[in-house]
Design an enzyme around this catalytic site. Structure first.
Site, PDB file in Angstrom:
ATOM      1  N   LYS A 196      76.605  61.061  25.055  1.00  0.00           N
ATOM      2  CA  LYS A 196      75.456  61.626  24.844  1.00  0.00           C
ATOM      3  C   LYS A 196      74.542  61.947  25.925  1.00  0.00           C
ATOM      4  O   LYS A 196      74.197  62.370  26.371  1.00  0.00           O
ATOM      5  CB  LYS A 196      74.356  61.391  24.440  1.00  0.00           C
ATOM      6  CG  LYS A 196      73.756  62.636  23.663  1.00  0.00           C
ATOM      7  CD  LYS A 196      72.950  61.904  22.397  1.00  0.00           C
ATOM      8  CE  LYS A 196      72.031  63.704  21.830  1.00  0.00           C
ATOM      9  NZ  LYS A 196      70.943  63.269  20.445  1.00  0.00           N
ATOM     10  N   LYS A 254      79.069  63.492  22.898  1.00  0.00           N
ATOM     11  CA  LYS A 254      78.634  65.250  22.293  1.00  0.00           C
ATOM     12  C   LYS A 254      77.476  65.502  23.590  1.00  0.00           C
ATOM     13  O   LYS A 254      77.588  64.594  24.259  1.00  0.00           O
ATOM     14  CB  LYS A 254      77.507  64.102  21.817  1.00  0.00           C
ATOM     15  CG  LYS A 254      76.312  64.986  21.010  1.00  0.00           C
ATOM     16  CD  LYS A 254      75.361  64.457  20.264  1.00  0.00           C
ATOM     17  CE  LYS A 254      74.335  65.520  20.242  1.00  0.00           C
ATOM     18  NZ  LYS A 254      72.622  64.536  19.024  1.00  0.00           N
TER      19      LYS A 254
HETATM   20  C1  PBG Z   1      68.293  63.662  18.128  1.00  0.00           C
HETATM   21  C2  PBG Z   1      69.713  64.372  17.577  1.00  0.00           C
HETATM   22  C3  PBG Z   1      69.538  65.583  18.421  1.00  0.00           C
HETATM   23  C4  PBG Z   1      70.973  65.684  17.879  1.00  0.00           C
HETATM   24  C5  PBG Z   1      71.005  65.114  17.188  1.00  0.00           C
HETATM   25  N1  PBG Z   1      70.272  63.662  17.559  1.00  0.00           N
HETATM   26  C6  PBG Z   1      68.679  65.989  19.415  1.00  0.00           C
HETATM   27  C7  PBG Z   1      68.410  65.988  20.813  1.00  0.00           C
HETATM   28  O1  PBG Z   1      68.664  64.823  20.867  1.00  0.00           O
HETATM   29  O2  PBG Z   1      67.410  66.301  21.192  1.00  0.00           O
HETATM   30  C8  PBG Z   1      71.829  67.568  18.169  1.00  0.00           C
HETATM   31  C9  PBG Z   1      72.584  67.601  17.434  1.00  0.00           C
HETATM   32  C10 PBG Z   1      73.500  69.138  17.568  1.00  0.00           C
HETATM   33  O3  PBG Z   1      72.277  69.714  18.095  1.00  0.00           O
HETATM   34  O4  PBG Z   1      73.811  69.267  15.788  1.00  0.00           O
HETATM   35  N2  PBG Z   1      68.369  62.380  19.228  1.00  0.00           N
END
Ligand code: PBG
Length: 329
Positions: A196, A254
């Site tokens: 991520k 992601k």
């Molecule tokens: C929470 C989380 C996020 C997303 C999924 N879980 C945001 C972040 O990490 O700031 C992003 C999902 C999206 O942008 O569609 N930790």
């Protein structure tokens, strides 16, 4: 002689193209993200995510039934937590009667066979919009991992099939796995957000949950001390390998479109199912360009989604899931 092989023969008409097509998507490929809010009869459109909504529990029930009837059998739940319930440690996340816990039960009651995955992270509960507990301007790692393990237990108790830690703390998969085993949740799976990245593509999501990091002295302004640097590739492999060793059943890359190289590499390297998340900013860009008439909405939606599967995704988390399934039929 002129080429014996003329590749265009295999592209001559739709019948031959269909016959040799390598990648096919079906409703089975999708994980549907859902945003849940308190209230009754609430279906609010998210400003930066046209045609995507936050649902109160009563309407969530209808929505999952509609997904089920379309053949969409897996959801990923996120909650928008009221400001007065937010603090540094995110303790509302452990409330057995909290919004997430009620949402899990709502989905399970409406559609008992629906696979329920839950986002496990502190940010929607954090007064500071971070995925970790903060002390002296630092995000605490091990304390946060312990907390996420408790949160995972709470979701499992409410009936979640899988927990999906999206925080990027070190060691959290092992901490969560051990806690689940200790509490007897041996069948509860873990889908780890393994690779991520610290990405600006999450902007609209943070609008959806009102979870952006706050701008205060002594609070980190971004998530770069835990989410990965988007310039890195080896690090994604390291993170993924560690998560699998620690017990992740499914790993995730992601964001999606800008990270297809990472997706393919992880798919080639490891033998667990690999998920990809086409995140909120990707959805927003496509919607905005289509609204302006600059791109064809359905064509871009299909092209980007098939690209994920071609790049190796076994599972696609997508805000387009419902539209795609309708388009396919
Ligand atoms: C929470 C989380 C996020 C997303 C999924 N879980 C945001 C972040 O990490 O700031 C992003 C999902 C999206 O942008 O569609 N930790």
């Amino acid at each position: 002689m002129f080429p014996l092989r003329r590749n265009r023969r295999l592209r001559a008409n739709e019948a031959i193209r269909a016959l040799v097509r390598e990648t096919i998507i079906t409703p089975n490929d999708f994980l549907v993200p859902l945003f849940v809010v308190e209230g009754k009869g609430v279906k609010e459109e998210i400003a930066s995510m046209p045609n995507y909504f936050r649902f109160s529990l009563d309407l969530l029930e209808q929505e999952v039934k509609s997904l089920w009837s379309l053949g969409l059998k897996s959801v990923l739940l996120f909650v928008k937590v009221p400001d007065n319930l937010k603090d540094n440690a995110g303790k509302e996340a452990l409330n057995p009667n909290g919004l997430m816990q009620r949402a899990i039960k709502t989905v399970k009651n409406a559609c008992p066979d629906m696979l329920v995955m839950t986002d496990v992270a502190l940010d929607p509960y954090s007064a500071y919009g971070h995925d970790g507990i903060i002390e002296n301007g630092k995000i605490l790692n091990d304390e946060t991992a312990e907390f996420l393990a408790e949160m995972s237990i709470s979701h499992a108790q409410a009936g979640a099939n899988f927990v999906a830690p999206s925080d990027m703390m070190d060691g959290r998969i092992l901490t969560i796995r051990e806690a689940l085993e200790d509490e007897g949740f041996t069948d509860t799976g873990i889908m780890s957000y393994s690779a991520k990245y610290a990405s600006a593509f999450y902007g609209p999501f943070r609008d959806a949950l009102d979870s952006a990091p706050v701008d205060l002295i002594n609070i980190p302004k971004d998530k770069k001390t835990y989410q990965m640097d988007f310039a890195n590739r080896h690090e994604a492999l390291r993170e993924t390998e560690m998560d699998i060793d620690e017990g992740a059943d499914i790993v995730m890359v992601k964001p999606g479109m800008a990270y297809l190289d990472i997706l393919r590499e992880i798919k080639n390297e490891f033998d667990v199912p690999v998920a990809v998340y086409q995140v909120s900013g990707e959805y927003a860009m496509i919607k905005a360009a289509a609204e302006k008439g600059w791109l064809n909405h359905d064509q871009i939606m299909m092209e980007s989604t098939i690209a994920f599967k071609r790049a190796g995704a076994d599972i696609i988390a997508s805000y387009f899931a419902k539209d795609i399934v309708k388009f396919l039929s």
